[in-house]
Design an enzyme around this catalytic site. Sequence first.
Site, short mmCIF file in Angstrom:
data_model
loop_
_atom_site.label_atom_id
_atom_site.label_comp_id
_atom_site.label_asym_id
_atom_site.label_seq_id
_atom_site.Cartn_x
_atom_site.Cartn_y
_atom_site.Cartn_z
N HIS E 85 -15.56 8.24 -15.19
CA HIS E 85 -15.67 8.08 -16.64
C HIS E 85 -14.63 7.09 -17.15
O HIS E 85 -13.50 7.08 -16.67
CB HIS E 85 -15.43 9.42 -17.33
CG HIS E 85 -16.50 10.42 -17.05
ND1 HIS E 85 -16.48 11.21 -15.92
CD2 HIS E 85 -17.62 10.75 -17.73
CE1 HIS E 85 -17.56 11.99 -15.92
NE2 HIS E 85 -18.27 11.74 -17.00
N ASP E 138 -2.32 -8.96 0.86
CA ASP E 138 -2.78 -10.32 0.54
C ASP E 138 -1.63 -11.31 0.51
O ASP E 138 -1.74 -12.43 1.02
CB ASP E 138 -3.49 -10.33 -0.81
CG ASP E 138 -3.90 -11.73 -1.22
OD1 ASP E 138 -4.52 -12.43 -0.39
OD2 ASP E 138 -3.62 -12.14 -2.36
#
Lengths: 169, 169, 169, 169, 169, 169
Positions: E85, E138
């Site tokens: 939600h 990364d």
Amino acid sequence: MKERLVIDMAEFSHINEQGRAKMVDITEKTVTSRTAIARSSILVNEEIYTKIVDQTIGKGDVLSVAQVAGIMAAKQTSTIIPMCHPLPLSGVNIQFDWNVDNDMFELIITVEAKTKGSTGVEMEALTAASVTALTVYDMCKAVDKGMVIDQTYLVEKTGGKSGVYQRLK
Amino acid sequence: MKERLVIDMAEFSHINEQGRAKMVDITEKTVTSRTAIARSSILVNEEIYTKIVDQTIGKGDVLSVAQVAGIMAAKQTSTIIPMCHPLPLSGVNIQFDWNVDNDMFELIITVEAKTKGSTGVEMEALTAASVTALTVYDMCKAVDKGMVIDQTYLVEKTGGKSGVYQRLK
Amino acid sequence: MKERLVIDMAEFSHINEQGRAKMVDITEKTVTSRTAIARSSILVNEEIYTKIVDQTIGKGDVLSVAQVAGIMAAKQTSTIIPMCHPLPLSGVNIQFDWNVDNDMFELIITVEAKTKGSTGVEMEALTAASVTALTVYDMCKAVDKGMVIDQTYLVEKTGGKSGVYQRLK
Amino acid sequence: MKERLVIDMAEFSHINEQGRAKMVDITEKTVTSRTAIARSSILVNEEIYTKIVDQTIGKGDVLSVAQVAGIMAAKQTSTIIPMCHPLPLSGVNIQFDWNVDNDMFELIITVEAKTKGSTGVEMEALTAASVTALTVYDMCKAVDKGMVIDQTYLVEKTGGKSGVYQRLK
Amino acid sequence: MKERLVIDMAEFSHINEQGRAKMVDITEKTVTSRTAIARSSILVNEEIYTKIVDQTIGKGDVLSVAQVAGIMAAKQTSTIIPMCHPLPLSGVNIQFDWNVDNDMFELIITVEAKTKGSTGVEMEALTAASVTALTVYDMCKAVDKGMVIDQTYLVEKTGGKSGVYQRLK
Amino acid sequence: MKERLVIDMAEFSHINEQGRAKMVDITEKTVTSRTAIARSSILVNEEIYTKIVDQTIGKGDVLSVAQVAGIMAAKQTSTIIPMCHPLPLSGVNIQFDWNVDNDMFELIITVEAKTKGSTGVEMEALTAASVTALTVYDMCKAVDKGMVIDQTYLVEKTGGKSGVYQRLK
């Protein structure tokens, strides 16, 4: 005692290798110019028709906003449609035409999308057409919630291995 | 009884073919290396200047966060600016310089963006510069809401048919 | 042999508890009506001024597109500005005014943003103002890349514990 | 009176030219076919294992949803990971395997990502693997919040200047 | 001739009412203050450990960027995790700790997320922890692709009908 | 010499106060439970009908993917539809039914959306219905590009000042 057990999900009957969702590999497809034309339309009542044409809808100039929405949606297609490949969209053009016939006021939305890429732009054109229609609905729904988005379909595509597709009318 | 009537919106005076928003077709433009340098700046008071340099702003290290925000915004340019083409951005670099003069504390933001694509990266560089400045504002606004983001403009661009643009100073 | 060693980053001099980026906790702040007004402007040449007013820019009706871009950016503020809280934006209105003076053609952009939330909408108004200006630049840059986005700042805010802020002119 | 002073931030000790975040320039890197395979897994209890296999989790068919989430996340990698380059992802495939051993119920997630681009797809594969695992957690957490996402790592990559990487097992 | 036939998909064995994906209805759940703490970690080699601490990784200050990435991901959780939600996240804080033991260099990532809402923030905390770890990967992968993101799990949650959850250590 | 001139755009005939796009102010609207049900459908040929039911479409289980796409689109409605307010969507449920009649194979898509908010969820339900249909098209278009997305409309809404709307059939 349970034994060690490595199961490939492919062994479960209905989620087999074929049934599993994937983004199809297009690495080896050729980069060519591709175009697609899609169409949608929205049926409105006379009051909305008049307000769109007169630009007196409370939320603003309906067609300008809908066009921007459609173009931005075309660029978002690969984030909206799960198995769609990201594409360097090179052009999008949206055209509006009114089909007015007795009590029917139909706003026809025609989208042309272009790319130079490894896969077609059908989904970009169709998504843009749908979002353009949804935006018209949103901007006019305070007047009437009974508007209907009518048929949405591919009119034409060119480029790629499958070549030209032209809808029979 | 109203007749059947198909109207091209081009017939409405002010939304003519020329006036309609579209994402310009760049399918046939050449893929070349392109760069753009944009600049913005933000005028802060002495307290904020000191806190940024000393890294004692409550929300964190202002310049690190602003730089990340600028780089991420560069990548989002085509989803933020409606008629911008999606671009395979190949590099972004953001540099900060302070211009301190009497009571003026100006943080100068210089963004260089690069691509190998069919259209320029001016909007990527400008958007990154604006968002970097906005992020500095956000992180320091608890101290003073009177900061001003000063002029934002293109400094230089290279590549593409229109060639080199250099701002006269 | 190295010993086991658990170091809290706070011990590293410049990334201390204060210097670390965080999204400030607003859980206990009161939900109130809040508004913010921000302003930006863009300086264009006479040709662009005329084309915007006449709506003959090649990419489409500049102000309609820029307004949509600004409103959509207001809704994206918390995804663009890293430490901004997500907000249930309850209204955004963007107004354009021309300030024409001899050779200067300045398009003034005024954004009003509203919410009923636990934190202010200054960033939403400022982000919308910047993106509106950037969109004008994008749509007119084929005519002249020398346009300048002029000062961007908060004009006024109301609501919240810090109360009313009004920029002195 | 303070003097005019322009400082390059590089002079501040810890935010030097090297330390500043940037999106590395890949403009001159070669476009080649590249692949990456990443793996993650999630340890669940027997009840969840049974419900996933029987598809009786309240939120729906766990693996179908997780797979879609992983593929969509692969496409969003450059908007999630700040210094990642946008990539024309050309294919993503996610495979599930169960490793069941006594009391351990481990769902192994293997993602293969492909592109024809100037930089590798390691981050796309890793991000997809993590998001797939997070989605499994989300869909089953009403049953047990004690699930653990186990090690996530790169299995293999091919293409690009650095060539083939193969994880030693 | 085939007869007219309206089939509810529930009649298809494996996509029954229970098996269908849905976003569970939380309309009637109470709005309360909720918190969640999640943890992840990443195992790096000594060279990377040194470069992170010294801030000499080529892409920039690793921890600053990773923190921003984690916070932004927390805000994007409901767009990344399909059945989650949307939540008015009211605070996020990310803490780094090093666990250094002989040859092991483990960067521990602890995320605390808060909301005042109708559903918990476990997924926000977990997603932020994963994305923070992925960002570290990364930024350091040019040095070594062998880094492993270690276990990711919920440490604690408070608020809501199910009350307090505390992971046993 | 031109005089100084400040013009409110409202003076330009067709972009007047009424005609300008805005996100309508809902700050003072009451927070109530609201629901909306929308419907769309897609007409497919017998081969696609069989493949969907048998789950042998190459891209994966069509209905599972389409459902996830619809739910995720519901959450993205305010970023797709320009003048839509962001909403704390509290539940979404998508149901599929087949209407098979001679040569017609119609997949009916029914979406129910719920919120506890200051404005209705009609657009969320309609957007989800459209995106669900578009995703079915995408996943089956390798078999036949002639599929048509049929009428899309609001079936019912409850809650809010305008009360209940029920489509007459």
